[in-house]
Design a protein around this motif. Structure first.
Motif, short mmCIF file in Angstrom:
data_model
loop_
_atom_site.label_atom_id
_atom_site.label_comp_id
_atom_site.label_asym_id
_atom_site.label_seq_id
_atom_site.Cartn_x
_atom_site.Cartn_y
_atom_site.Cartn_z
N PRO A 101 2.31 79.83 69.29
CA PRO A 101 2.49 78.52 68.67
C PRO A 101 1.61 78.31 67.45
N THR A 102 2.19 77.75 66.40
CA THR A 102 1.38 77.41 65.22
C THR A 102 1.42 75.91 64.93
N THR A 103 2.05 75.13 65.84
CA THR A 103 1.99 73.67 65.74
C THR A 103 1.83 73.10 67.15
N ALA A 104 1.39 71.84 67.23
CA ALA A 104 1.27 71.17 68.53
C ALA A 104 2.65 71.05 69.19
N ALA A 105 3.69 70.87 68.38
CA ALA A 105 5.05 70.75 68.92
C ALA A 105 5.48 72.05 69.61
N HIS A 106 5.09 73.20 69.04
CA HIS A 106 5.40 74.48 69.69
C HIS A 106 4.74 74.54 71.07
N VAL A 107 3.49 74.09 71.16
CA VAL A 107 2.77 74.13 72.45
C VAL A 107 3.46 73.21 73.45
N LEU A 108 3.80 72.01 73.00
CA LEU A 108 4.46 71.03 73.86
C LEU A 108 5.76 71.61 74.42
N ALA A 109 6.54 72.27 73.57
CA ALA A 109 7.83 72.82 74.00
C ALA A 109 7.64 73.94 75.03
N SER A 110 6.60 74.75 74.87
CA SER A 110 6.42 75.91 75.74
C SER A 110 5.67 75.59 77.03
N GLY A 165 -1.71 81.73 60.83
CA GLY A 165 -0.37 81.91 61.38
C GLY A 165 -0.14 83.11 62.27
N ILE A 166 -1.01 84.11 62.26
CA ILE A 166 -0.92 85.19 63.26
C ILE A 166 -2.29 85.37 63.90
N GLU A 167 -2.30 86.00 65.07
CA GLU A 167 -3.51 86.12 65.86
C GLU A 167 -4.59 86.95 65.15
N SER A 168 -5.82 86.75 65.63
CA SER A 168 -6.97 87.44 65.05
C SER A 168 -6.87 88.97 65.17
N THR A 169 -7.57 89.65 64.29
CA THR A 169 -7.75 91.10 64.38
C THR A 169 -8.73 91.35 65.53
N VAL A 170 -8.37 92.24 66.47
CA VAL A 170 -9.27 92.56 67.59
C VAL A 170 -9.89 93.93 67.34
N VAL A 171 -11.22 93.97 67.32
CA VAL A 171 -11.94 95.21 67.01
C VAL A 171 -12.94 95.55 68.11
N ASN A 195 6.34 86.41 49.45
CA ASN A 195 6.19 87.86 49.30
C ASN A 195 4.72 88.28 49.21
N THR A 196 3.86 87.65 50.04
CA THR A 196 2.45 88.07 50.15
C THR A 196 2.15 88.10 51.65
N PRO A 197 1.30 89.04 52.11
CA PRO A 197 1.01 89.10 53.55
C PRO A 197 0.47 87.78 54.11
N ASP A 198 -0.43 87.12 53.41
CA ASP A 198 -1.01 85.88 53.92
C ASP A 198 0.02 84.77 53.98
N GLY A 199 0.80 84.64 52.93
CA GLY A 199 1.82 83.59 52.87
C GLY A 199 2.89 83.83 53.93
N TYR A 200 3.27 85.08 54.09
CA TYR A 200 4.30 85.44 55.08
C TYR A 200 3.79 85.14 56.48
N ALA A 201 2.56 85.57 56.78
CA ALA A 201 1.97 85.37 58.12
C ALA A 201 1.91 83.88 58.45
N ALA A 202 1.53 83.07 57.48
CA ALA A 202 1.35 81.64 57.72
C ALA A 202 2.66 80.99 58.18
N GLY A 203 3.79 81.51 57.71
CA GLY A 203 5.07 80.88 58.06
C GLY A 203 5.86 81.61 59.13
N LEU A 204 5.41 82.80 59.53
CA LEU A 204 6.22 83.67 60.39
C LEU A 204 6.64 83.04 61.72
N TYR A 205 5.67 82.59 62.52
CA TYR A 205 6.03 82.12 63.86
C TYR A 205 6.85 80.83 63.81
N ALA A 206 6.53 79.94 62.88
CA ALA A 206 7.32 78.71 62.76
C ALA A 206 8.76 79.08 62.41
#
Ligand code: TXA
Ligand code: MG
Length: 337
Positions: free
Chosen positions: A149-158, A175-181, A289-300
């Motif tokens: 979820p990337t919005t409160a509405a997504h959480v509410l729905a799930s 918009g996407i989860e953290s890098t795990v190292v 067409n940028t990784p950051d911009g794409y990630a921010a909108g992907l899940y929504a």
């Protein structure tokens, strides 16, 4: 039970903190995705996270901390490598896997000897941590295997029928989860790609002395090679819509545009926004067409397209390293159940 979606003001932060103190669950925004939080040192509270999500108990959780002092209540010591990464990227979307202290309950770590920790860069997450003044375990606030979820509405729905409090902080910026190292060995090992890239991690630890590794850490490094296999929770199907997902090259998208039969009501398209080709589909979302911009909108975009189609055709993004985390999430979304 139906969750209340609350504005993150002082009064509501206190309500959320009280819910946590009484072993309840609170969903809250981070800069990556919304988290489903419980007090990390309370095994009974953490158990409710697994129940609410339907998450297998073999998949350990990320613990969120307010600052370094709080981190040091969970782990015994930090290597120069861990310190270099913390200095560079915290607060931010980087999770470090470290040897845990005995007080961290087994349920948090799936019985393992390491704990995953991050300091989020979101004012609401930090405010909640400050009010409860205790570490918060939080996976993404979606049912297991569903889209994060990337919005409160997504959480509410799930999960709306499985918790009482959702703090609304608007849309998540990353918009996407953290890098795990994993930093328990001599070299950092990326267990999950995210918006902080391998190149950035390599750059941050370049030249960092390994001379101060404790005996524990030196012995641990021997098992480092197997840590990807040990990375639990990286099941193939994850972040997946209900709709059938196919990933296809840009050229094939161009062909589909010319073929009216390829377009119908229940088929949606997720395309990259570029001037060079702008197909005239109706059931379409275009992401930057940028990784950051794409990630921010992907899940929504996936949540949205999933609700109005049976099939999602995704244009494959560029193949260079900066897009690694995006490719990882798309591949998982396209993996059949
Ligand atoms: O951006 C994020 O990381 C979000 C927000 C809420 O902070 N959280 C999140 O949590 O994505 P979750 O539970 O969906 O993903 C946790 C990941 C899983 O891949 C899990 O296997 C890994 O972290 N992990 C947790 N503890 C670990 C450990 N001790 N060793 C190796 N991997 C671990
Ligand atoms: Mg998740």
């Amino acid at each position: 039970m139906v969750a209340k979606v609350l504005a993150p003001n002082e009064e509501n932060l206190e309500i959320a903190a009280e819910e946590l103190r009484s072993a309840g669950l609170v969903a809250f925004p981070t800069e990556t995705v919304y988290g489903l939080g419980a007090l990390a040192l309370d095994a009974n509270a953490v158990r409710r996270i697994f129940e609410a999500k339907g998450r297998p108990s073999t998949n350990p959780l990320i613990v969120h901390v307010l600052d370094r002092a709080m981190l040091l209540t969970l782990v015994d010591e930090l290597t120069p490598m861990a310190i270099a990464l913390i200095d560079r990227f915290w607060p931010g979307p980087l999770t470090l896997v470290l040897p845990k202290r005995a007080n961290v309950p087994d349920i948090v770590t799936a019985g393992g000897s390491t704990v995953a920790v991050r300091m989020p860069a979101h004012p609401v997450a930090l405010a909640l941590l400050r009010v409860v003044n205790a570490p918060i375990a939080a996976p993404s606030a979606n049912r297991s295997t569903e889209i994060s979820p990337t919005t409160a509405a997504h959480v509410l729905a799930s999960l709306g029928d499985r918790l009482r409090v959702i703090l609304d902080g608007g849309s998540c910026e990353r918009g996407i989860e953290s890098t795990v190292v994993d930093v328990t060995g001599d070299e950092p090992v990326v267990l999950r790609p995210g918006s902080i890239t391998r190149a950035q991690i390599a750059d941050a630890v370049r030249g960092v002395s390994q001379a101060h590794l404790s005996p524990t850490n030196t012995s641990r490094s021997a098992s480092n090679a197997s840590s990807i296999a040990r990375s639990p929770g990286q099941q193939e199907r994850h972040y997946a819509p209900r709709a059938k997902v196919t990933i296809i090259p840009s050229e094939s998208i161009a062909e589909m545009v010319r073929d009216p039969a390829a377009q119908h009501d229940r088929r949606a398209f997720l395309l990259i926004d570029r001037a060079s080709h702008s197909p005239s589909f109706t059931n379409v979302i275009r992401l930057p067409n940028t990784p950051d911009g794409y990630a921010a909108g992907l899940y929504a975009a996936l949540h949205d397209l999933d609700a109005r189609s049976d099939e999602i055709v995704i244009e494959s993004p560029p193949s260079d390293a900066a897009w690694e985390a995006i490719h990882d999430r798309l591949r998982r979304a396209a993996t059949p159940a």
